[in-house]
Design an enzyme around this catalytic site. Structure first.
Site, short mmCIF file in Angstrom:
data_model
loop_
_atom_site.label_atom_id
_atom_site.label_comp_id
_atom_site.label_asym_id
_atom_site.label_seq_id
_atom_site.Cartn_x
_atom_site.Cartn_y
_atom_site.Cartn_z
N GLU A 93 0.83 -1.21 0.00
CA GLU A 93 0.00 0.00 0.00
C GLU A 93 0.86 1.25 0.00
O GLU A 93 1.95 1.25 0.56
CB GLU A 93 -0.87 0.02 1.26
CG GLU A 93 -1.92 -1.06 1.23
CD GLU A 93 -2.65 -1.19 2.56
OE1 GLU A 93 -3.71 -1.80 2.57
OE2 GLU A 93 -2.14 -0.68 3.57
N CYS A 106 3.58 8.50 0.41
CA CYS A 106 4.14 7.68 1.49
C CYS A 106 4.21 6.26 0.94
O CYS A 106 3.18 5.66 0.62
CB CYS A 106 3.23 7.77 2.70
SG CYS A 106 3.70 6.61 3.98
N CYS A 113 7.19 -6.79 7.36
CA CYS A 113 8.35 -6.21 8.06
C CYS A 113 8.82 -7.21 9.11
O CYS A 113 8.01 -7.82 9.78
CB CYS A 113 7.97 -4.89 8.72
SG CYS A 113 9.37 -4.10 9.54
N CYS A 117 7.31 -4.82 15.55
CA CYS A 117 6.81 -3.94 16.62
C CYS A 117 5.35 -4.31 16.93
O CYS A 117 4.53 -4.38 16.02
CB CYS A 117 6.88 -2.48 16.16
SG CYS A 117 8.52 -2.00 15.60
N CYS A 120 2.30 -2.23 15.58
CA CYS A 120 2.20 -1.96 14.13
C CYS A 120 1.65 -3.18 13.40
O CYS A 120 2.10 -4.30 13.62
CB CYS A 120 3.59 -1.60 13.62
SG CYS A 120 3.71 -1.60 11.82
N CYS A 337 -7.27 1.09 5.30
CA CYS A 337 -6.11 0.29 4.90
C CYS A 337 -6.28 -1.16 5.29
O CYS A 337 -6.10 -2.06 4.48
CB CYS A 337 -4.87 0.89 5.54
SG CYS A 337 -3.65 -0.26 6.03
N1 SAH Z 1 9.77 0.80 9.63
C1 SAH Z 1 9.96 2.18 9.65
C2 SAH Z 1 9.09 2.94 8.65
C3 SAH Z 1 7.69 2.46 8.50
S1 SAH Z 1 6.68 2.72 9.90
C4 SAH Z 1 9.77 2.74 11.05
O1 SAH Z 1 9.34 2.00 11.92
O2 SAH Z 1 10.12 3.88 11.26
C5 SAH Z 1 6.32 4.47 9.79
C6 SAH Z 1 5.92 5.09 11.11
O3 SAH Z 1 4.61 4.65 11.52
C7 SAH Z 1 6.85 4.73 12.27
O4 SAH Z 1 7.13 5.89 13.01
C8 SAH Z 1 6.03 3.75 13.07
O5 SAH Z 1 6.44 3.69 14.40
C9 SAH Z 1 4.65 4.32 12.89
N2 SAH Z 1 3.54 3.41 13.18
C10 SAH Z 1 3.42 2.12 12.85
N3 SAH Z 1 2.23 1.64 13.24
C11 SAH Z 1 1.57 2.65 13.83
C12 SAH Z 1 0.30 2.79 14.43
N4 SAH Z 1 -0.54 1.77 14.50
N5 SAH Z 1 -0.05 3.99 14.93
C13 SAH Z 1 0.80 5.05 14.86
N6 SAH Z 1 2.02 4.99 14.30
C14 SAH Z 1 2.41 3.80 13.80
FE1 SF4 Z 2 8.34 -2.55 10.87
FE2 SF4 Z 2 8.11 -1.61 13.35
FE3 SF4 Z 2 8.21 0.09 11.25
FE4 SF4 Z 2 6.07 -1.48 11.67
S1 SF4 Z 2 6.81 0.18 12.98
S2 SF4 Z 2 7.06 -1.10 9.74
S3 SF4 Z 2 7.02 -3.36 12.47
S4 SF4 Z 2 9.82 -1.31 11.97
#
Ligand code: SAH
Ligand code: SF4
Length: 354
Positions: A93, A106, A113, A117, A120, A337
């Site tokens: 996406e 974006c 991934c 986390c 996420c 999404c």
């Molecule tokens: N993997 C990278 C980039 C993709 S995630 C990273 O983690 O930085 C992009 C951003 O979205 C990151 O700051 C991540 O912590 C945040 N993110 C992911 N899931 C989220 C959620 N459910 N609510 C708010 N922010 C979220």
């Molecule tokens: Fe991967 Fe964590 Fe970024 Fe989600 S927030 S995309 S799990 S690194």
């Protein structure tokens, strides 16, 4: 796909490939102009080339497969999430966000991934595969078409969709080099933002590239125990090492580092948490984005209340740290999404991108 597709190629590489196939140099220029200026989405749309040549090229250097198959839009229609199907049936996406002063894409850097986390949705489904440079470029070109359709120009690209960009470093950097090339899209280096969960070697490597791209680091907490529970990568690269790498990045590039903090009710949004973050960031050339956490399936957490977010922000402001409270546009679309991917049989959904 092991063979490079059209959008995997830098202008130089395309020139060489066409030369090897016996075509004069101006053919490469025609292809670049059609793809990056006229935003042709297939060889059929490159009408400046003879039909036979289009067919020949399609057989030798296939157009990158990244087909839009569904989308969701915010009620004001300014944020739009698109689901793409790739050559092997995997889905990713991207989101476009229209602001008065900029138009941002974006993009995803991986299918799934590996960082895992727990807050996420991408982390929940695990890693499936890396994207090729062309699959990233294709998402950006789709966004450029969306901008053009409403009389706008694409101004920014943020790598904040699905995936950890620094785990797919080479492809991500290649995509930036292609998009940055004046013979291709010609987007300035400062238009790009790479977001990382805290890959220290990646940050150091990026610092040494002499590229003026923006670095965003997902921080979420200022103490190692809590941060490790939210971002497992923190066990390998704890806060001291991470922030040292960020200092080096700021020093070498003279760019402010952005820290992203997603606030989860009762988990990382207390006053003490804010104070810990403020202390950690003292003296660092940085900016903090606060994002109320966006609920994902299988987690019983809630997003922080507006008043809690404000109180958190105040602590940082008092410590002299500039902050932005992200608006909820991405959040509205985030609901769409999950729907998009599940409607198409894929698990999980991309991170918030508003
Ligand atoms: N993997 C990278 C980039 C993709 S995630 C990273 O983690 O930085 C992009 C951003 O979205 C990151 O700051 C991540 O912590 C945040 N993110 C992911 N899931 C989220 C959620 N459910 N609510 C708010 N922010 C979220
Ligand atoms: Fe991967 Fe964590 Fe970024 Fe989600 S927030 S995309 S799990 S690194």
């Amino acid at each position: 796909m092991s063979e490079p597709t059209l959008l995997d190629l830098t202008p130089d590489a395309l020139g060489q490939a066409l030369e090897t196939l016996g075509h004069p140099a101006y053919r490469a220029q025609q292809v670049e102009a059609a793809v990056f200026h006229n935003l042709a989405a297939s060889y059929d749309e490159i009408t400046t080339l003879p039909v036979a040549l289009r067919r020949n090229l399609a057989a030798r250097i296939p157009f990158t497969v990244c087909d839009p198959v569904d989308f969701a839009e915010s009620p004001d229609r300014e944020t739009r999430k698109t689901l793409f199907r790739l050559f092997d049936g995997e889905t990713i996406e991207s989101v476009t966000m229209a602001y008065p002063d900029r138009f941002t894409a974006c993009v995803s850097s991986q299918v799934g991934c590996a960082v895992g986390c727990p807050f996420c949705a991408s982390g929940q489904g695990g890693w499936v595969r890396d994207l090729s440079p062309g699959e990233i470029v294709a998402q950006v070109l789709h966004a450029a078409r969306a901008a053009s359709a409403v009389g706008r120009r694409l101004t920014n690209v943020v790598y904040m969709g699905m995936g950890e960009p620094f785990s797919n470093y080479d492809a991500v950097l290649s995509s930036i080099r292609i998009l940055n090339d004046p013979r291709a899209l010609g987007l300035g280096a400062r238009s790009f933002t790479l977001s990382t969960a805290g890959d220290v070697p990646g940050i150091r490597r990026l610092a040494s590239e002499s590229l003026q791209v923006n670095l965003a680091v997902s921080l979420h907490a200022g103490n190692d125990e809590l941060r490790s529970s939210l971002i497992p990568l923190n066990r390998r690269y704890p806060l001291n090492a991470l922030l040292e790498a960020c200092r080096t990045y700021a020093k070498i590039t003279h760019r402010r580092v952005t820290f992203e903090i997603a606030l989860i009710d009762g988990v990382n949004d207390g006053r003490t948490h804010a104070v810990e973050v403020a202390e950690r960031l003292r003296g660092l050339l940085c900016h903090v984005n606060l994002i109320p956490w966006n609920p994902v399936p299988h987690r019983r957490w809630r997003r922080s209340a507006a008043a809690t977010v404000e109180a958190y922000q105040e602590v940082l402001t008092e410590a002299g740290i500039t902050t932005t409270l992200r608006d909820s546009r991405g959040v509205e679309i985030q609901a769409g999404c999950g729907q998009l991917r599940s409607r198409h049989g894929a698990g999980g959904s991309g991170p918030v991108t508003g």
